[in-house]
Design a protein around this motif. Sequence first.
Motif, short mmCIF file in Angstrom:
data_model
loop_
_atom_site.label_atom_id
_atom_site.label_comp_id
_atom_site.label_asym_id
_atom_site.label_seq_id
_atom_site.Cartn_x
_atom_site.Cartn_y
_atom_site.Cartn_z
N SER A 218 0.95 -1.03 0.00
CA SER A 218 -0.04 0.03 -0.04
C SER A 218 0.80 1.26 0.17
O SER A 218 0.70 2.13 -0.78
CB SER A 218 -1.12 -0.10 1.20
N ARG A 221 2.83 1.66 -3.45
CA ARG A 221 1.95 2.12 -4.47
C ARG A 221 1.71 3.51 -4.47
O ARG A 221 1.70 4.31 -5.37
CB ARG A 221 0.63 1.49 -4.46
N GLN A 222 1.64 3.99 -3.22
CA GLN A 222 1.41 5.68 -3.11
C GLN A 222 2.46 6.32 -3.38
O GLN A 222 2.43 7.30 -4.04
CB GLN A 222 1.07 5.63 -1.58
N LEU A 224 5.04 5.50 -5.54
CA LEU A 224 5.25 5.45 -6.98
C LEU A 224 4.25 6.39 -7.64
O LEU A 224 4.57 6.89 -8.83
CB LEU A 224 4.98 3.97 -7.35
N ARG A 225 3.09 6.29 -7.00
CA ARG A 225 2.24 7.29 -7.71
C ARG A 225 2.66 8.87 -7.52
O ARG A 225 2.63 9.86 -8.37
CB ARG A 225 0.81 7.35 -7.31
N GLN A 226 3.08 9.32 -6.40
CA GLN A 226 3.67 10.61 -6.02
C GLN A 226 4.98 10.82 -6.49
O GLN A 226 5.34 11.95 -6.71
CB GLN A 226 3.83 10.65 -4.62
N TYR A 227 5.72 9.70 -6.63
CA TYR A 227 7.16 10.10 -7.28
C TYR A 227 7.60 9.19 -8.36
O TYR A 227 7.86 8.27 -8.27
CB TYR A 227 8.25 9.63 -6.17
N PRO A 228 6.96 9.54 -9.69
CA PRO A 228 6.78 8.77 -10.75
C PRO A 228 8.47 8.17 -11.06
O PRO A 228 8.43 7.36 -12.13
CB PRO A 228 6.24 9.38 -11.56
N GLY A 255 6.84 -2.63 -8.63
CA GLY A 255 5.73 -1.63 -9.51
C GLY A 255 4.93 -2.97 -9.83
O GLY A 255 3.72 -2.74 -10.62
#
Length: 336
Positions: A218, A221-222, A224-228, A255
């Motif tokens: 969890s 995933r967050q 990776l979304r905020q720090y691409p 990922g």
Amino acid sequence: MQHVVTFGEIMMRLSTPGFARFSQATNLNITYGGGEANVAISLACFNIPTAHVTRFPANDLGQAATALLRQHQVVTDHIIYGGDRLGLYFLETGAVARASKVVYDRASSAFAQLEPGMLNWEEILKNARWFHWTGITPAISAGAAQSCLEAVRVANRLRITVSADINYRKNLWQYGKKAHEVMPELVAGCDIIVSSIGDASDILQIKPLKEETEPFVSVCRQILRQYPRIKKIVNTKRGSVNASHNTLSGMMWNGQELLHTPTHDMTHIVDRIGGGDAFMAGLIYGLLTYQDDQQALDFAVAASALKHTIEGDANLVTVAEVEPVMRGDSSGRLKR
């Protein structure tokens, strides 16, 4: 070519002999170590060309610390000299139910007095393939944090892989900034990070979502979304039977899936200092060599397990010693 460049403070380590307490010791053993330098030395033992960047006082202690790096084939061409003092830390090694203790004396060190622009990152990184830092460096001083950010920006522009162990050390953040005010900009420039659930909360203010069944996934995933830019997040899991007996395993979110390693049983620990740095060096070696996430992770944890048998900060083992442990051979049979 300097494949890997590491950046961070090196301190003199003063440890009591054997398992003596501070109150018993009449002499102290001297060596030198620091998180990023430990990674550099370990990689050099794996025959990866490595350079370490730091700032030492222009005195005999600074030269002695430089000599230790050179002894292990770490390039020291980009070390700068100046400032007031070399940071110190004192170690009392615990055993069984008695924990080890560390006392720091690093205020106003030469590294803490770094200022932006002192290091020519364009020159330092021009032949690099990988740049590594840890969350300790930006916690030391505003100047160290800014210098680290300069390095990350240059590395990003030169398309160099950037890794960081973003470990949170609450007591180090003493110069008026909090970790969550400084670290996110640095983390945004990373390709690979080591982070626990606690680190993500303290530094990135990211916590597991209640609806997720796997808290680490969890959080990953967050992130990776905020720090691409980040592609892989790794962490270790340590079990402590006592100070002399730990277990260790690793995990990676790439990922797509959560990878796990076997658990290593580490009895009769010699020295656990630098275990996380040994893991990071093993991971860098694995990702540069195997091009397979599971193998890289397995190598990293095996390297860290072996570090617990080595006295001192750095993991002085070879690839030929790590790979059998990686494959499950922890017998320690005599080699002839």
